[in-house]
Design a protein around this motif. Structure first.
Motif, PDB file in Angstrom:
ATOM      1  N   ARG A   1     -49.203 -10.763  -3.518  1.00 26.31           N
ATOM      2  CA  ARG A   1     -48.282 -10.520  -4.634  1.00 26.31           C
ATOM      3  C   ARG A   1     -47.286  -9.421  -4.281  1.00 26.31           C
ATOM      4  NH1 ARG A   1     -49.722 -13.328  -9.072  1.00 26.31           N
ATOM      5  NH2 ARG A   1     -51.921 -13.814  -9.440  1.00 26.31           N
TER       6      ARG A   1
ATOM      7  N   LEU B   1     -47.629 -18.571  -5.461  1.00 26.72           N
ATOM      8  CA  LEU B   1     -46.792 -17.553  -4.842  1.00 26.72           C
ATOM      9  C   LEU B   1     -46.037 -18.164  -3.672  1.00 26.72           C
ATOM     10  CD1 LEU B   1     -48.998 -14.312  -4.650  1.00 26.72           C
ATOM     11  CD2 LEU B   1     -47.164 -14.851  -6.264  1.00 26.72           C
TER      12      LEU B   1
ATOM     13  N   ARG C   1     -53.773  -9.570  -4.047  1.00 25.21           N
ATOM     14  CA  ARG C   1     -52.947  -8.397  -4.395  1.00 25.21           C
ATOM     15  C   ARG C   1     -51.915  -8.134  -3.301  1.00 25.21           C
ATOM     16  NH1 ARG C   1     -57.808  -6.078  -5.954  1.00 25.21           N
ATOM     17  NH2 ARG C   1     -57.860  -4.828  -4.049  1.00 25.21           N
TER      18      ARG C   1
ATOM     19  N   ARG D   1     -41.302 -12.374  -5.484  1.00 31.35           N
ATOM     20  CA  ARG D   1     -41.590 -11.199  -6.300  1.00 31.35           C
ATOM     21  C   ARG D   1     -40.317 -10.726  -6.961  1.00 31.35           C
ATOM     22  NH1 ARG D   1     -41.931  -5.748  -4.532  1.00 31.35           N
ATOM     23  NH2 ARG D   1     -41.681  -6.476  -2.407  1.00 31.35           N
TER      24      ARG D   1
ATOM     25  N   SER E   1     -47.283 -17.363 -12.064  1.00 32.12           N
ATOM     26  CA  SER E   1     -48.320 -16.437 -11.609  1.00 32.12           C
ATOM     27  C   SER E   1     -49.391 -17.173 -10.822  1.00 32.12           C
ATOM     28  CB  SER E   1     -48.957 -15.734 -12.820  1.00 32.12           C
ATOM     29  OG  SER E   1     -49.566 -16.688 -13.686  1.00 32.12           O
TER      30      SER E   1
ATOM     31  N   SER F   1     -44.865 -11.082  -1.829  1.00 35.84           N
ATOM     32  CA  SER F   1     -44.420 -12.424  -2.164  1.00 35.84           C
ATOM     33  C   SER F   1     -42.915 -12.559  -2.070  1.00 35.84           C
ATOM     34  CB  SER F   1     -44.879 -12.785  -3.587  1.00 35.84           C
ATOM     35  OG  SER F   1     -44.315 -14.011  -3.990  1.00 35.84           O
TER      36      SER F   1
END
Length: 364
Positions: free
Chosen positions: A357, A292, A354, A363, A289, A360
């Motif tokens: 993410r 990224l 955000r 992800r 976390s 990403s």
């Protein structure tokens, strides 16, 4: 073949003793008793070798050249990271002269070490000089010698502890033992922080160099370079936010960059030791976390968004709300304005993270 590094041969030989001067006399006596010699050769490849059948340590000039190039690149990236963080950028850019040259220099040296090119040292790239031309070059030289010292003490560990080689022990266990010998030799009994840090940076350079050359491949005979570096850094209680872990992180990132992989962006505040260990885990394919993996074009967009001037109207609205929350005092508007700018940047950073993410490359 003549190496540009031969102008520093005396210091390279002396690095074995200079890294721990309080133990130099004992080491001279040990090597004389065991008749251990240190020889330099022109053989290519990753040539650092302690022979099993004779008391000889042999080092290749091409391997030393590649280690010097690695040191230059790692130092350049560390300095650029410091500058990027100071200016508020989310990622480093290959923009500084030293970093751009370091990347090209290190890439050339690795290709030559692996036999992908036989070209001589490129004239347009940095090379060792005597004396060093700049303070940057002097710092590179000092850390290069610290890296040389750890590698040579690793080979000394093979000679002093394992010759003749024990038939009942695995090769990988012998490598770990030689690592422990080298780390203990350069760090035990040292009290000065600057000496401890310099030795730790030398270990970062030596193991980082091995990691890139070996592509962090799984081996039955040698430990993972990342595990070797982590173990060595844990040997002493180094500050979690100190220079050693910050530099170790730069070593991993330079190696990653030279493999031309995508861009990693840090999106959580952590200590340097946490960032280093989590980035190492990412390189092994573990989720994170904190880091990224993003496409280069998304990284550029994120940096542009984060570095853009603040919208004064939004800042003014935040400042007004802060002023009201303080019950509208008179005479101190700068308090609310500066606090509003800080909060505005934090809100924008949250929005950028955000968005990253959501886009990403790693992800789920």
């Amino acid at each position: 073949m003549s190496s540009p590094l031969q102008i520093w041969e005396q210091e390279i030989r002396a690095a074995l003793f200079a890294v721990s001067p309080q133990k130099a006399a004992a080491l001279h006596e040990l090597m004389a008793l065991r008749k251990i010699t240190l020889d330099f050769v022109d053989d290519g490849g990753l040539h650092f070798r302690a022979y099993e059948d004779r008391p000889e340590i042999e080092v290749g000039w091409p391997a030393l050249e590649a280690l010097w190039c690695a040191t230059y690149a790692y130092v350049a990236l560390y300095q650029t990271r410091c500058s990027s963080q100071g200016s508020g950028e989310m990622q480093f850019h290959i923009g500084s002269r030293e970093l751009s040259l370091g990347r090209d220099l290190y890439g050339w040296s690795i290709n030559r070490l692996k036999g992908k090119t036989d070209s001589l040292w490129p004239a347009q790239l940095p090379m060792p000089t005597r004396p060093p031309n700049t303070e940057f070059d002097r710092f590179v030289l000092n850390l290069f010698l610290a890296g040389v010292a750890w590698i040579l003490h690793h080979e000394c560990g093979h000679q002093l502890l394992q010759r003749p080689r024990p038939a009942d022990r695995k090769a990988i266990d012998l490598e770990w033992e030689a690592d422990r010998h080298a780390t203990a030799w350069v760090l035990d009994g040292v009290q000065e922080d600057i000496v401890i840090t310099t030795a730790a940076l030398g270990i970062c350079i030596a193991t980082g160099f091995l990691e890139l050359h070996r592509d962090n491949a799984i081996s039955d005979t040698h430990p993972s370079p990342f595990e070797r570096l982590t173990t060595a850094l844990h040997y002493r209680s180094l500050p979690a936010d100190g220079l050693a872990y910050a530099f170790a992180l730069s070593v991993l990132q330079m190696n990653w960059h030279l493999r031309e992989y995508n861009t990693w962006i840090q999106v959580e505040d952590r200590s340097f030791s946490d960032l280093f260990e989590q980035f190492g885990a990412c390189l092994s394919g573990q989720p994170s976390s904190t880091w990224l993996l993003v496409r280069p074009e998304d990284a550029v967009k994120a940096d542009l968004a984060f570095a853009a001037p603040l919208d004064c109207e939004i800042t003014r609205g935040i400042a007004y709300d802060l002023w009201e929350n303080r019950r509208r005092p008179l005479g101190t508007p700068e308090v609310d304005w500066f606090a509003a700018e800080r909060l505005h940047r934090e809100l924008r950073l949250d929005a950028v993270v955000r968005w990253l993410r959501e886009n990403s490359a790693n992800r789920p």
